[in-house]
Design a protein around this motif. Structure first.
Motif, PDB file in Angstrom:
ATOM      1  N   LEU A  69       1.095  -1.457   0.107  1.00 26.41           N
ATOM      2  CA  LEU A  69       0.244   0.517   0.182  1.00 26.41           C
ATOM      3  C   LEU A  69       0.858   1.454  -0.097  1.00 26.41           C
ATOM      4  O   LEU A  69       1.981   1.357   0.711  1.00 26.41           O
ATOM      5  N   ILE A  70       0.612   2.109  -1.002  1.00 27.05           N
ATOM      6  CA  ILE A  70       1.562   3.376  -1.273  1.00 27.05           C
ATOM      7  C   ILE A  70       0.786   4.729  -0.556  1.00 27.05           C
ATOM      8  O   ILE A  70      -0.352   4.637  -1.283  1.00 27.05           O
ATOM      9  N   ILE A  71       0.732   5.619  -0.329  1.00 27.79           N
ATOM     10  CA  ILE A  71       0.575   6.327   0.867  1.00 27.79           C
ATOM     11  C   ILE A  71       0.569   7.152   0.539  1.00 27.79           C
ATOM     12  O   ILE A  71       1.989   8.047   1.342  1.00 27.79           O
ATOM     13  N   ASN A  72      -0.028   8.760   0.243  1.00 28.16           N
ATOM     14  CA  ASN A  72       0.499   9.601  -0.326  1.00 28.16           C
ATOM     15  C   ASN A  72      -0.104  10.316  -1.301  1.00 28.16           C
ATOM     16  O   ASN A  72      -1.543  10.177  -0.579  1.00 28.16           O
ATOM     17  N   ARG A  73      -0.113  12.176  -1.153  1.00 29.50           N
ATOM     18  CA  ARG A  73      -1.416  12.657  -1.153  1.00 29.50           C
ATOM     19  C   ARG A  73      -1.262  12.502  -3.250  1.00 29.50           C
ATOM     20  O   ARG A  73      -0.681  13.085  -4.514  1.00 29.50           O
ATOM     21  N   MET A  74      -2.325  11.573  -3.007  1.00 28.76           N
ATOM     22  CA  MET A  74      -3.208  11.611  -4.553  1.00 28.76           C
ATOM     23  C   MET A  74      -3.257  12.091  -5.238  1.00 28.76           C
ATOM     24  O   MET A  74      -3.246  12.051  -6.507  1.00 28.76           O
ATOM     25  N   ASN A  75      -4.088  13.450  -5.248  1.00 26.78           N
ATOM     26  CA  ASN A  75      -4.260  14.543  -6.066  1.00 26.78           C
ATOM     27  C   ASN A  75      -2.897  15.601  -6.407  1.00 26.78           C
ATOM     28  O   ASN A  75      -3.574  16.779  -6.342  1.00 26.78           O
ATOM     29  N   THR A  76      -1.983  15.463  -6.048  1.00 21.69           N
ATOM     30  CA  THR A  76      -1.022  16.434  -5.321  1.00 21.69           C
ATOM     31  C   THR A  76      -0.349  16.919  -7.416  1.00 21.69           C
ATOM     32  O   THR A  76      -0.938  16.301  -7.950  1.00 21.69           O
ATOM     33  N   ASP A  77      -0.086  19.017  -7.406  1.00 26.04           N
ATOM     34  CA  ASP A  77      -0.073  18.986  -8.758  1.00 26.04           C
ATOM     35  C   ASP A  77       1.135  18.627  -8.860  1.00 26.04           C
ATOM     36  O   ASP A  77       2.085  19.098  -9.881  1.00 26.04           O
ATOM     37  N   ASN A  78       2.657  18.004  -7.684  1.00 24.45           N
ATOM     38  CA  ASN A  78       4.038  18.322  -7.775  1.00 24.45           C
ATOM     39  C   ASN A  78       4.268  16.381  -8.319  1.00 24.45           C
ATOM     40  O   ASN A  78       4.023  15.677  -8.366  1.00 24.45           O
ATOM     41  N   PHE A  79       4.760  17.730  -9.803  1.00 25.72           N
ATOM     42  CA  PHE A  79       4.877  15.956 -10.649  1.00 25.72           C
ATOM     43  C   PHE A  79       6.343  15.250 -10.620  1.00 25.72           C
ATOM     44  O   PHE A  79       6.390  14.121 -10.126  1.00 25.72           O
TER      45      PHE A  79
ATOM     46  N   GLY B 108      10.804  22.852  -8.094  1.00 28.83           N
ATOM     47  CA  GLY B 108       9.445  22.367  -7.999  1.00 28.83           C
ATOM     48  C   GLY B 108       8.883  22.264  -9.198  1.00 28.83           C
ATOM     49  O   GLY B 108       8.457  23.328 -10.118  1.00 28.83           O
ATOM     50  N   ILE B 109       8.254  20.920  -9.852  1.00 32.76           N
ATOM     51  CA  ILE B 109       8.269  20.784 -10.947  1.00 32.76           C
ATOM     52  C   ILE B 109       6.276  20.214 -11.335  1.00 32.76           C
ATOM     53  O   ILE B 109       6.515  19.280 -10.213  1.00 32.76           O
ATOM     54  N   THR B 110       5.524  21.687 -11.759  1.00 36.14           N
ATOM     55  CA  THR B 110       4.360  21.478 -11.745  1.00 36.14           C
ATOM     56  C   THR B 110       3.443  20.579 -12.677  1.00 36.14           C
ATOM     57  O   THR B 110       4.707  20.596 -13.874  1.00 36.14           O
ATOM     58  N   SER B 111       3.046  19.782 -12.517  1.00 37.10           N
ATOM     59  CA  SER B 111       2.463  18.760 -14.016  1.00 37.10           C
ATOM     60  C   SER B 111       1.215  19.942 -14.802  1.00 37.10           C
ATOM     61  O   SER B 111       1.784  21.317 -14.505  1.00 37.10           O
ATOM     62  N   LEU B 112       1.819  19.158 -16.233  1.00 37.00           N
ATOM     63  CA  LEU B 112       1.400  20.393 -16.991  1.00 37.00           C
ATOM     64  C   LEU B 112      -0.128  20.714 -16.958  1.00 37.00           C
ATOM     65  O   LEU B 112      -0.919  22.140 -17.096  1.00 37.00           O
ATOM     66  N   PHE B 113      -1.040  19.958 -16.671  1.00 41.29           N
ATOM     67  CA  PHE B 113      -2.557  20.065 -16.023  1.00 41.29           C
ATOM     68  C   PHE B 113      -2.164  20.599 -15.131  1.00 41.29           C
ATOM     69  O   PHE B 113      -3.454  22.084 -16.177  1.00 41.29           O
ATOM     70  N   ARG B 114      -1.977  20.685 -14.049  1.00 42.14           N
ATOM     71  CA  ARG B 114      -2.920  22.435 -12.628  1.00 42.14           C
ATOM     72  C   ARG B 114      -1.413  24.174 -13.731  1.00 42.14           C
ATOM     73  O   ARG B 114      -2.758  24.319 -13.532  1.00 42.14           O
ATOM     74  N   HIS B 115      -0.580  23.506 -14.441  1.00 41.30           N
ATOM     75  CA  HIS B 115       0.054  24.608 -15.124  1.00 41.30           C
ATOM     76  C   HIS B 115      -0.851  25.169 -16.046  1.00 41.30           C
ATOM     77  O   HIS B 115      -1.084  26.649 -16.321  1.00 41.30           O
TER      78      HIS B 115
END
Length: 201
Positions: free
Chosen positions: A5-15, A189-196
């Motif tokens: 089980l991997i637990i993290n921020r699933m909806n993060t915009d941090n690429f 900080g590398i932001t996801s293209l969707f968020r950018h």
């Protein structure tokens, strides 16, 4: 088949965090290990004055359902990995989420192996919070942080812990030597293209 089980921020915009999750998932899948994912954050309590009773009831129901999901997945997992991302923080919701997850693990699956992987550590921890961190991290099989600052902070917080705090670089951080002046240190900080693209509109 084993399960992790991997637990993290699933909806993060941090690429970078998303790459870590994807890489770990692919690695374990290649080894014929089932991978499940869960969001690190448990919803905070809802103030009475903010929502109607209907909305409050709906939120609480979702919260209960999510906790049941977490309990189910932890009970079936051979290991739990927290990371990547800045998950170990002294602020309310991040710290309380860490405690809640560890309580669930202790309660439903004492044989589950726990790891921190490529996480960030931030904030000022009180003696009480420091004690709780040590209480749970004492049994972790591996602790890996993403930058030198987090390594020093967590090492200081858990100086009685037999598990060494190791350094695993995150691709969103530059590596710098100790001689570098603090004002010259680069945080990229590398932001996801969707968020950018969303922010450009």
């Amino acid at each position: 088949m084993k399960q992790i089980l991997i637990i993290n921020r699933m909806n993060t915009d941090n690429f970078g965090d998303r790459i870590i999750t994807k890489s770990m998932t692919n690695l374990f899948n290649d080894k014929n290990i089932r991978v499940k994912h869960a969001d690190y954050i448990f919803s905070p309590e809802i103030p009475f004055e903010k929502y109607s009773w209907t909305k409050r009831a709906t939120r609480y129901l979702k919260k209960i359902v999510y906790k049941l999901f977490c309990i189910k997945e932890v009970s079936k997992s051979d290991a739990v990995i927290f990371g990547g991302g800045e998950l170990i923080a002294s602020n309310g919701i991040f710290f309380s989420s860490f405690i809640q997850w560890n309580k669930i693990i202790k309660a439903v699956n004492k044989n589950c192996k726990c790891f921190l992987f490529s996480v960030g550590v931030t904030g000022d921890f009180s003696e009480n919070k420091k004690g709780k961190l040590n209480q749970y991290l004492m049994d972790y099989k591996g602790i890996y942080v993403r930058d030198f600052g987090s390594q020093k902070k967590l090492s200081d917080l858990t100086n009685e812990n037999p598990t060494k705090v190791d350094f695993t670089p995150d691709c969103v951080f530059s590596l710098c030597c100790e001689q570098t002046k603090s004002e010259d240190k680069l945080l990229l900080g590398i932001t996801s293209l969707f968020r950018h693209n969303k922010q450009k509109k």
